[in-house]
Scaffold this motif. Structure first.
Motif, mmCIF file in Angstrom:
data_model
loop_
_atom_site.group_PDB
_atom_site.id
_atom_site.type_symbol
_atom_site.label_atom_id
_atom_site.label_comp_id
_atom_site.label_asym_id
_atom_site.label_seq_id
_atom_site.Cartn_x
_atom_site.Cartn_y
_atom_site.Cartn_z
ATOM 1 N N TYR A 72 3.145 3.655 -10.445
ATOM 2 C CA TYR A 72 4.576 3.375 -10.621
ATOM 3 C C TYR A 72 4.914 1.899 -10.503
ATOM 4 N N ASP A 73 3.908 1.052 -10.350
ATOM 5 C CA ASP A 73 4.100 -0.385 -10.222
ATOM 6 C C ASP A 73 4.969 -0.732 -9.009
ATOM 7 N N TRP A 74 4.747 -0.010 -7.913
ATOM 8 C CA TRP A 74 5.466 -0.287 -6.675
ATOM 9 C C TRP A 74 4.623 -1.180 -5.779
ATOM 10 N N LYS A 75 5.291 -2.005 -4.991
ATOM 11 C CA LYS A 75 4.638 -2.894 -4.024
ATOM 12 C C LYS A 75 5.025 -2.399 -2.635
ATOM 13 N N ILE A 76 4.016 -2.114 -1.810
ATOM 14 C CA ILE A 76 4.243 -1.542 -0.485
ATOM 15 C C ILE A 76 3.621 -2.447 0.579
ATOM 16 N N ASP A 77 4.388 -2.762 1.606
ATOM 17 C CA ASP A 77 3.900 -3.586 2.712
ATOM 18 C C ASP A 77 2.976 -2.722 3.575
ATOM 19 N N LEU A 78 1.720 -3.138 3.689
ATOM 20 C CA LEU A 78 0.744 -2.360 4.457
ATOM 21 C C LEU A 78 1.038 -2.378 5.963
ATOM 22 N N LYS A 79 1.742 -3.396 6.430
ATOM 23 C CA LYS A 79 2.056 -3.489 7.860
ATOM 24 C C LYS A 79 3.167 -2.523 8.272
ATOM 25 N N THR A 80 4.191 -2.403 7.416
ATOM 26 C CA THR A 80 5.377 -1.623 7.780
ATOM 27 C C THR A 80 5.518 -0.326 6.996
ATOM 28 N N GLY A 81 4.832 -0.234 5.847
ATOM 29 C CA GLY A 81 4.981 0.928 4.979
ATOM 30 C C GLY A 81 6.204 0.850 4.081
ATOM 31 N N LEU A 82 6.963 -0.241 4.166
ATOM 32 C CA LEU A 82 8.179 -0.367 3.368
ATOM 33 C C LEU A 82 7.878 -0.716 1.915
ATOM 34 N N VAL A 83 8.514 0.006 1.006
ATOM 35 C CA VAL A 83 8.441 -0.294 -0.416
ATOM 36 C C VAL A 83 9.321 -1.513 -0.651
ATOM 37 N N GLY A 89 11.932 2.935 -0.319
ATOM 38 C CA GLY A 89 11.175 4.034 0.267
ATOM 39 C C GLY A 89 10.318 3.521 1.392
ATOM 40 N N GLN A 90 9.637 4.436 2.063
ATOM 41 C CA GLN A 90 8.749 4.047 3.148
ATOM 42 C C GLN A 90 7.625 5.064 3.281
ATOM 43 N N VAL A 91 6.460 4.548 3.606
ATOM 44 C CA VAL A 91 5.270 5.351 3.825
ATOM 45 C C VAL A 91 5.006 5.380 5.330
ATOM 46 N N LYS A 92 4.565 6.523 5.830
ATOM 47 C CA LYS A 92 4.201 6.648 7.247
ATOM 48 C C LYS A 92 2.994 5.752 7.519
ATOM 49 N N VAL A 93 3.074 4.966 8.599
ATOM 50 C CA VAL A 93 2.021 4.023 8.982
ATOM 51 C C VAL A 93 1.380 4.501 10.288
ATOM 52 N N TYR A 94 0.074 4.356 10.376
ATOM 53 C CA TYR A 94 -0.679 4.697 11.585
ATOM 54 C C TYR A 94 -1.228 3.411 12.200
ATOM 55 N N SER A 95 -1.335 3.392 13.513
ATOM 56 C CA SER A 95 -1.924 2.224 14.174
ATOM 57 C C SER A 95 -3.432 2.223 13.943
ATOM 58 N N VAL A 96 -4.013 1.026 13.971
ATOM 59 C CA VAL A 96 -5.458 0.862 13.796
ATOM 60 C C VAL A 96 -5.983 0.012 14.940
ATOM 61 N N LYS A 97 -7.100 0.443 15.501
ATOM 62 C CA LYS A 97 -7.740 -0.306 16.588
ATOM 63 C C LYS A 97 -9.203 -0.530 16.196
ATOM 64 N N ILE A 98 -9.645 -1.781 16.305
ATOM 65 C CA ILE A 98 -11.051 -2.119 16.039
ATOM 66 C C ILE A 98 -11.635 -2.631 17.347
ATOM 67 N N GLU A 99 -12.687 -1.979 17.788
ATOM 68 C CA GLU A 99 -13.320 -2.348 19.050
ATOM 69 C C GLU A 99 -14.827 -2.304 18.884
ATOM 70 N N ASP A 100 -15.478 -3.432 19.082
ATOM 71 C CA ASP A 100 -16.945 -3.527 18.943
ATOM 72 C C ASP A 100 -17.424 -3.009 17.595
ATOM 73 N N GLY A 101 -16.666 -3.293 16.526
ATOM 74 C CA GLY A 101 -17.045 -2.861 15.182
ATOM 75 C C GLY A 101 -16.732 -1.425 14.872
ATOM 76 N N ASN A 102 -16.145 -0.689 15.816
ATOM 77 C CA ASN A 102 -15.745 0.707 15.602
ATOM 78 C C ASN A 102 -14.257 0.754 15.282
ATOM 79 N N VAL A 103 -13.897 1.660 14.378
ATOM 80 C CA VAL A 103 -12.512 1.754 13.916
ATOM 81 C C VAL A 103 -11.899 3.078 14.368
ATOM 82 N N TRP A 104 -10.697 2.975 14.919
ATOM 83 C CA TRP A 104 -9.934 4.125 15.401
ATOM 84 C C TRP A 104 -8.556 4.061 14.789
ATOM 85 N N ILE A 105 -7.978 5.206 14.454
ATOM 86 C CA ILE A 105 -6.582 5.244 14.037
ATOM 87 C C ILE A 105 -5.819 6.117 15.027
ATOM 88 N N GLY A 106 -4.552 5.805 15.195
ATOM 89 C CA GLY A 106 -3.749 6.531 16.168
ATOM 90 C C GLY A 106 -2.505 7.130 15.560
#
Length: 107
Positions: A72-83, A89-106
């Motif tokens: 649809y040629d939309w631009k979405i902010d990856l930090k906030t989910g805002l179109v 519009g807005q997309v639901k955003v999840y937190s991301v944690k990187i620790e010792d090369g391991n990735v977790w989402i919350g």
């Protein structure tokens, strides 16, 4: 009363996430698209376009901290989910944690 503990889901090591390409993981029946920008920043969003016709976001193109949706040629902010304007519009955003090369989402 303390703050609620965030539930974290282990999704792999940082090297599994290619730069500027989305990867989908499933959690509690939801699809989550995880994107890595040209640096080592990771962003996690619900893999569902807020456009009225919907569609996945994981095939989008990452530039900086923005996702460009090819459908649809939309631009979405990856930090906030805002179109970004002129669309809305807005997309639901999840937190991301990187620790010792391991990735977790919350949630």
């Amino acid at each position: 009363m303390g703050a609620e503990q965030e539930t974290l889901l282990y999704v792999g090591t940082l090297d599994l996430f290619m730069k500027q390409i989305g990867r989908v993981v499933e959690w509690n029946g939801e699809q989550i698209a995880i994107f890595r920008d040209s640096g080592d920043n990771l962003y996690a969003l619900e893999n569902k376009n807020p456009h009225p016709k919907g569609g996945p976001l994981a095939e989008g193109i990452v530039s900086g901290h923005y996702l460009y949706d090819p459908l649809y040629d939309w631009k979405i902010d990856l930090k906030t989910g805002l179109v970004q304007a002129p669309d809305t519009g807005q997309v639901k955003v999840y937190s991301v944690k990187i620790e010792d090369g391991n990735v977790w989402i919350g949630a």
